[in-house]
Scaffold this motif. Structure first.
Motif, PDB file in Angstrom:
ATOM      1  N   VAL A   1      -5.502  42.694  -6.122  1.00  0.00           N
ATOM      2  CA  VAL A   1      -5.981  43.796  -5.281  1.00  0.00           C
ATOM      3  C   VAL A   1      -7.321  44.331  -5.793  1.00  0.00           C
ATOM      4  O   VAL A   1      -8.215  44.653  -5.007  1.00  0.00           O
ATOM      5  CB  VAL A   1      -4.951  44.945  -5.144  1.00  0.00           C
ATOM      6  N   ARG A   2      -7.466  44.402  -7.105  1.00  0.00           N
ATOM      7  CA  ARG A   2      -8.721  44.902  -7.678  1.00  0.00           C
ATOM      8  C   ARG A   2      -9.902  44.013  -7.257  1.00  0.00           C
ATOM      9  O   ARG A   2     -10.941  44.507  -6.822  1.00  0.00           O
ATOM     10  CB  ARG A   2      -8.635  44.917  -9.203  1.00  0.00           C
ATOM     11  N   THR A   3      -9.727  42.693  -7.406  1.00  0.00           N
ATOM     12  CA  THR A   3     -10.836  41.774  -7.125  1.00  0.00           C
ATOM     13  C   THR A   3     -11.143  41.720  -5.637  1.00  0.00           C
ATOM     14  O   THR A   3     -12.313  41.729  -5.232  1.00  0.00           O
ATOM     15  CB  THR A   3     -10.522  40.367  -7.671  1.00  0.00           C
ATOM     16  N   LYS A   4     -10.105  41.677  -4.807  1.00  0.00           N
ATOM     17  CA  LYS A   4     -10.287  41.664  -3.354  1.00  0.00           C
ATOM     18  C   LYS A   4     -11.145  42.847  -2.901  1.00  0.00           C
ATOM     19  O   LYS A   4     -12.125  42.692  -2.158  1.00  0.00           O
ATOM     20  CB  LYS A   4      -8.913  41.710  -2.677  1.00  0.00           C
ATOM     21  N   VAL A   5     -10.789  44.039  -3.370  1.00  0.00           N
ATOM     22  CA  VAL A   5     -11.483  45.255  -2.958  1.00  0.00           C
ATOM     23  C   VAL A   5     -12.894  45.318  -3.565  1.00  0.00           C
ATOM     24  O   VAL A   5     -13.856  45.691  -2.891  1.00  0.00           O
ATOM     25  CB  VAL A   5     -10.636  46.491  -3.335  1.00  0.00           C
ATOM     26  N   LEU A   6     -13.015  44.939  -4.844  1.00  0.00           N
ATOM     27  CA  LEU A   6     -14.330  44.948  -5.510  1.00  0.00           C
ATOM     28  C   LEU A   6     -15.316  44.043  -4.781  1.00  0.00           C
ATOM     29  O   LEU A   6     -16.462  44.430  -4.516  1.00  0.00           O
ATOM     30  CB  LEU A   6     -14.165  44.507  -6.968  1.00  0.00           C
ATOM     31  N   VAL A   7     -14.874  42.834  -4.452  1.00  0.00           N
ATOM     32  CA  VAL A   7     -15.735  41.866  -3.761  1.00  0.00           C
ATOM     33  C   VAL A   7     -16.133  42.402  -2.386  1.00  0.00           C
ATOM     34  O   VAL A   7     -17.307  42.335  -1.987  1.00  0.00           O
ATOM     35  CB  VAL A   7     -15.033  40.487  -3.670  1.00  0.00           C
ATOM     36  N   GLN A   8     -15.170  42.958  -1.648  1.00  0.00           N
ATOM     37  CA  GLN A   8     -15.477  43.513  -0.319  1.00  0.00           C
ATOM     38  C   GLN A   8     -16.493  44.668  -0.415  1.00  0.00           C
ATOM     39  O   GLN A   8     -17.428  44.750   0.376  1.00  0.00           O
ATOM     40  CB  GLN A   8     -14.196  44.013   0.355  1.00  0.00           C
ATOM     41  N   GLY A   9     -16.272  45.551  -1.405  1.00  0.00           N
ATOM     42  CA  GLY A   9     -17.160  46.704  -1.568  1.00  0.00           C
ATOM     43  C   GLY A   9     -18.577  46.312  -1.952  1.00  0.00           C
ATOM     44  O   GLY A   9     -19.558  46.846  -1.417  1.00  0.00           O
ATOM     45  N   MET A  10     -18.688  45.356  -2.895  1.00  0.00           N
ATOM     46  CA  MET A  10     -20.024  44.909  -3.315  1.00  0.00           C
ATOM     47  C   MET A  10     -20.733  44.174  -2.181  1.00  0.00           C
ATOM     48  O   MET A  10     -21.948  44.304  -2.008  1.00  0.00           O
ATOM     49  CB  MET A  10     -19.920  44.012  -4.557  1.00  0.00           C
ATOM     50  N   LYS A  11     -19.959  43.420  -1.397  1.00  0.00           N
ATOM     51  CA  LYS A  11     -20.549  42.700  -0.261  1.00  0.00           C
ATOM     52  C   LYS A  11     -21.067  43.697   0.776  1.00  0.00           C
ATOM     53  O   LYS A  11     -22.169  43.544   1.308  1.00  0.00           O
ATOM     54  CB  LYS A  11     -19.495  41.774   0.357  1.00  0.00           C
ATOM     55  N   GLN A  12     -20.263  44.730   1.045  1.00  0.00           N
ATOM     56  CA  GLN A  12     -20.678  45.755   2.006  1.00  0.00           C
ATOM     57  C   GLN A  12     -21.967  46.442   1.544  1.00  0.00           C
ATOM     58  O   GLN A  12     -22.828  46.779   2.353  1.00  0.00           O
ATOM     59  CB  GLN A  12     -19.575  46.791   2.196  1.00  0.00           C
ATOM     60  N   ALA A  13     -22.071  46.645   0.217  1.00  0.00           N
ATOM     61  CA  ALA A  13     -23.265  47.312  -0.333  1.00  0.00           C
ATOM     62  C   ALA A  13     -24.448  46.348  -0.479  1.00  0.00           C
ATOM     63  O   ALA A  13     -25.500  46.740  -0.981  1.00  0.00           O
ATOM     64  CB  ALA A  13     -22.922  47.916  -1.688  1.00  0.00           C
ATOM     65  N   LYS A  14     -24.227  45.084  -0.041  1.00  0.00           N
ATOM     66  CA  LYS A  14     -25.259  44.037  -0.152  1.00  0.00           C
ATOM     67  C   LYS A  14     -25.715  43.863  -1.609  1.00  0.00           C
ATOM     68  O   LYS A  14     -26.900  43.652  -1.889  1.00  0.00           O
ATOM     69  CB  LYS A  14     -26.454  44.347   0.759  1.00  0.00           C
ATOM     70  N   ALA A  15     -24.755  43.976  -2.515  1.00  0.00           N
ATOM     71  CA  ALA A  15     -25.071  43.853  -3.942  1.00  0.00           C
ATOM     72  C   ALA A  15     -24.370  42.654  -4.581  1.00  0.00           C
ATOM     73  O   ALA A  15     -24.455  42.447  -5.784  1.00  0.00           O
ATOM     74  CB  ALA A  15     -24.635  45.126  -4.670  1.00  0.00           C
TER      75      ALA A  15
END
Length: 411
Positions: free
Chosen positions: A152-166
């Motif tokens: 769950v940590r990695t799934k959310v981290l990846v989604q959040g960083m992708k959304q931030a274009k980072a």
């Protein structure tokens, strides 16, 4: 028991009940000495805050909940010995968080103890050991995980960083070489397609034994990675941040434990633009977040940091289950308490969290934040803090029950 019920009971009967009432004993069995002590002490701080809150609300069965503390000395063998001491002292609920290796030992010892001692069961409340096996092949009725896991940590981290274009297209995975770090590495690889990145290199290293991370930072730099994803914690993250600063590494870090005290100070301005997935961000939580920070600070002398919020919220879930567990002969029926835990549901400042009965994995909101000078709350006496990117609800963050969890319940 509700205080109003006491008033309705005749005084003689009240005295007789009190004479036979046994208080609930909760043990924090944590790493309080050695190189990982700073992490263990933050878990303990969260537990102390939550127990004080329970007792201010009336305790259990009209008695204050008793907290006893044991130092597991940072290893599975020490944890095993201290668990025996806790059982001998009449503890019914054991709380631990720092290290999945220790968590794995405790859950197995609890399982064996309960099989051999029907009627004298204990429950393990896991507030920080996030290895998947604890709610997978090692899942058991008397273990409850009140924090996230690598999936769950990695799934959310990846989604959040992708959304931030980072989130770059080239990712370096560096993790500690034991169950938790191995789970993180697997999750980083598993999320590559969804994140649109390639894992250019993977490193697993010894846990809390490396004093100089500069060779690892040199490898990351040479790999051309734009992003580093890591589940490292304690000294392994503190020293890695220090080495990244010294080398002027430009890659953005995506982390789970960057909010550990000292990390931002160690990284300095190079931390700006790094990311974390965590359980609590006061700015994202608005008025409720500010209220929690103010209360925690007033009670403990410092703002809630690192693993303290997840520990406090987890113990709120314990309080919810205790409230719904009636005494049997003046004592806590541990199996009845565990059944109440299976349906526990609380409101945290970040949103609702609930227990999943199938595997005893909490479903809780997670927030992705980035290190920024624009953050409302500063950390480590710097001008930097964690600016929220996005809050994910418990349902958005959840991953399915692992197929290898075969929960055996008492008859």
């Amino acid at each position: 028991m509700n205080m109003h019920r006491f008033i309705a009971v005749p005084a003689a009967l009240l005295l007789a009940c009190a004479a036979h009432a046994d208080p609930v004993k909760i043990a924090v069995l944590e790493t309080l000495s050695g190189p990982q002590a700073s992490t263990g002490q933050t878990f303990r701080a969260g537990v102390r805050y939550a127990i004080d809150k329970m007792n201010a609300a009336g305790g259990w069965n009209g008695e204050p909940v008793q907290l006893v503390e044991y130092d597991n000395q940072g290893g599975p063998a020490g944890a095993s010995d201290k668990l025996k001491a806790a059982i001998a002292d009449g503890v019914q609920i054991v709380v631990q968080g720092a290290s999945s290796a220790i968590g794995g030992q405790i859950t197995e010892d609890v399982r064996k103890h309960n099989l051999r001692n029907p009627g004298k069961e204990i429950v393990y409340i896991n507030v920080g050991a996030e290895a998947l096996e604890l709610t997978g092949e090692k899942c058991n009725f008397h273990h409850f995980r009140l924090t996230g896991n690598a999936q769950v940590r990695t799934k959310v981290l990846v989604q959040g960083m992708k959304q931030a274009k980072a989130l770059g297209t080239k990712v370096y995975a560096i993790n500690q070489n034991y169950s938790w770090g191995q789970d993180m590495e697997s999750a980083i690889v598993a999320n590559a397609a969804a994140g649109g990145y390639q894992v250019v290199e993977k490193t697993l290293h010894d846990v809390n034994k490396i004093q100089d991370f500069s060779p690892y930072i040199a490898k990351i730099s040479a790999s051309g990675a734009q992003t580093v994803l890591t589940g490292n914690w304690s000294n392994d993250l503190l020293l890695m941040m220090k080495a990244a600063k010294a080398a002027g590494l430009k890659a953005a870090f995506g982390t789970v434990f960057l909010d550990q005290p000292g990390n931002i100070r160690n990284a300095g301005d190079t931390a700006e633009g790094h990311f974390i997935v965590h359980v609590f961000n006061a700015e994202a939580a608005g008025a409720e977040g500010a209220r929690f920070v103010a209360d925690y600070t007033a009670k403990t002398g410092h703002a809630p940091v690192f693993v303290e919020p997840q520990t406090a919220f987890g113990l709120d879930m314990v309080a919810d289950a205790l409230k719904r567990t009636k005494p049997v002969g003046g004592k806590l029926d541990v199996n009845a308490f565990a059944r109440a835990m299976e349906t526990a549901r609380i409101k945290t400042p970040m949103g609702e969290a609930r227990m999943r009965a199938e595997d005893h994995q909490i479903l809780l909101p997670l927030v992705v934040s980035t290190v920024s000078k624009d953050a409302r709350y500063k950390v480590d006496d710097t001008d930097l803090g964690f600016k929220p990117v996005k809050v994910y609800s418990a349902d958005e963050a959840a991953m399915p029950v692992q197929a290898n969890c075969k929960m055996q319940r008492p008859s």
